[in-house]
Design an enzyme around this catalytic site. Structure first.
Site, PDB file in Angstrom:
ATOM      1  N   SER A   1     -67.990  84.945  41.841  1.00  0.00           N
ATOM      2  CA  SER A   1     -67.359  83.864  41.071  1.00  0.00           C
ATOM      3  C   SER A   1     -67.843  82.500  41.562  1.00  0.00           C
ATOM      4  O   SER A   1     -67.936  81.544  40.783  1.00  0.00           O
ATOM      5  CB  SER A   1     -65.834  83.940  41.187  1.00  0.00           C
ATOM      6  OG  SER A   1     -65.317  85.105  40.576  1.00  0.00           O
TER       7      SER A   1
ATOM      8  N   ALA B   1     -61.299  84.132  45.662  1.00  0.00           N
ATOM      9  CA  ALA B   1     -61.778  84.946  46.785  1.00  0.00           C
ATOM     10  C   ALA B   1     -63.085  85.670  46.472  1.00  0.00           C
ATOM     11  O   ALA B   1     -63.691  86.268  47.358  1.00  0.00           O
ATOM     12  CB  ALA B   1     -60.713  85.968  47.175  1.00  0.00           C
ATOM     13  N   SER B   2     -63.511  85.610  45.218  1.00  0.00           N
ATOM     14  CA  SER B   2     -64.649  86.412  44.754  1.00  0.00           C
ATOM     15  C   SER B   2     -65.981  85.714  44.994  1.00  0.00           C
ATOM     16  O   SER B   2     -66.197  84.583  44.556  1.00  0.00           O
ATOM     17  CB  SER B   2     -64.458  86.713  43.260  1.00  0.00           C
ATOM     18  OG  SER B   2     -65.682  86.822  42.576  1.00  0.00           O
ATOM     19  N   THR B   3     -66.876  86.432  45.655  1.00  0.00           N
ATOM     20  CA  THR B   3     -68.181  85.862  46.011  1.00  0.00           C
ATOM     21  C   THR B   3     -69.004  85.493  44.774  1.00  0.00           C
ATOM     22  O   THR B   3     -69.525  84.385  44.674  1.00  0.00           O
ATOM     23  CB  THR B   3     -68.981  86.866  46.855  1.00  0.00           C
ATOM     24  OG1 THR B   3     -68.990  88.140  46.207  1.00  0.00           O
ATOM     25  CG2 THR B   3     -68.354  87.030  48.230  1.00  0.00           C
TER      26      THR B   3
END
EC number: 5.99.1.4
Lengths: 199, 199
Positions: A17, A13-15
């Site tokens: 990442s 969900a991490s941008t």
């Protein structure tokens, strides 16, 4: 002499990442560093800090800045970026599949496919059909989605998330070299240098 | 053609602002970029987010990471870093003096002196004697501390802090080029490039 090693701890969900997942394979290869891809869930970690959603939603100015910063960095890296709806996405199924996948090029391809679907195509990665498409594109073994939903694999992902907490992880992405933690896509270069020099 | 310009928005209590304050002058000169030094206070901005102290104190894992990251980066830049007691320091007097100082080399020297006292020497920058020593070392005009405590100057610093909020600032340090905001010491290089290209 053993090749230098780095663990990549990421949350689907991490941008930021997304940026690291796309940049890391070629950069690690050029640096001669072996990478272990470690999916984990930020939800339980954020929960323990009292956050029920992404801090980029809770703190509006920080969220606005993040999307602008992402757009600038994505352009610099030749990537496109879109805000998925909803944000953050439910990443549980994707993380379970990545947890179940054996280390190697197919796992890497799967992870990159998920990130591209989510942040470049704007698709919903909690949709089993989207994940099935990512599995197929990556040529991961048939049946991995079923294996991902086994109690054993769910437990393995929970253990990974607990390990992340013990390692001092509080966000994503992270690069771990030995006991040394590097947080953020903007620490990727430094982490690779560290792995080559001290890893 | 006018020289490219960048505004440096900093908070004396901020660890990463220390790194930028020390690195910025020589890097901006090399890039041919003029810098305006804009002190402001993070306290009111953190307060509006519900924080009564530094997020590095509130979120322990993030705080632990920050001190380790600071040590690594400081070493890379040839700086030493110590955790002042208390952390964060009360930066009000220092910010008022910087607000009162005319733009130029003496103001820059004052700001660098304060950061070195705080994060390299471990001194208390809320101590008027420490600030007086920084003023003297920087050869700022006599009487600036008195001018800094005038109602007019206190008001000017409050206006700066409000302007920071309007510009979308939520942490420190920041580099502002036109409408473009760059947050964090690790965006210094990118901000200078932006100023040269688009400023």
């Amino acid at each position: 002499m053993a090749r230098p090693k780095l663990e990549f701890w990421f949350e689907f969900a991490s941008t930021y990442s997304y940026l690291s997942a796309m940049r890391l394979p070629s950069m690690a290869q050029a640096a001669g560093v072996d990478v272990v891809w470690r999916p984990f869930l930020l939800g339980p970690i954020f929960n323990s800090q009292g956050w029920k959603t992404s801090p980029f939603n809770i703190y509006q100015a920080k969220g606005n800045y993040m999307w602008r910063d992402m757009a600038r960095r994505a352009e610099r890296f030749g990537l496109s970026v879109e805000k998925p709806d909803p944000f953050p996405q439910n990443s549980l199924l994707a993380a379970r599949v990545a947890q179940a996948a054996p280390e190697g090029a197919q796992k890497v391809a799967f992870c990159q496919n998920v990130y591209l679907m989510e942040f470049s195509e704007g698709q919903d990665i909690s949709d089993p059909e989207v994940i099935a498409a990512c599995v197929e594109l990556a040529k991961l073994p048939e049946g991995i989605i079923e294996a991902a939903q086994s109690d054993e694999n769910k437990h393995a992902l929970r253990l990974s998330t607990e390990e992340a907490g013990r390692r001092g992880i509080f966000g994503a992405p992270n690069f771990v070299v030995g006991e040394e933690l590097f947080w953020g896509d903007d620490r990727l270069e430094e982490a690779l240098e560290w792995a080559v020099r001290d890893g």
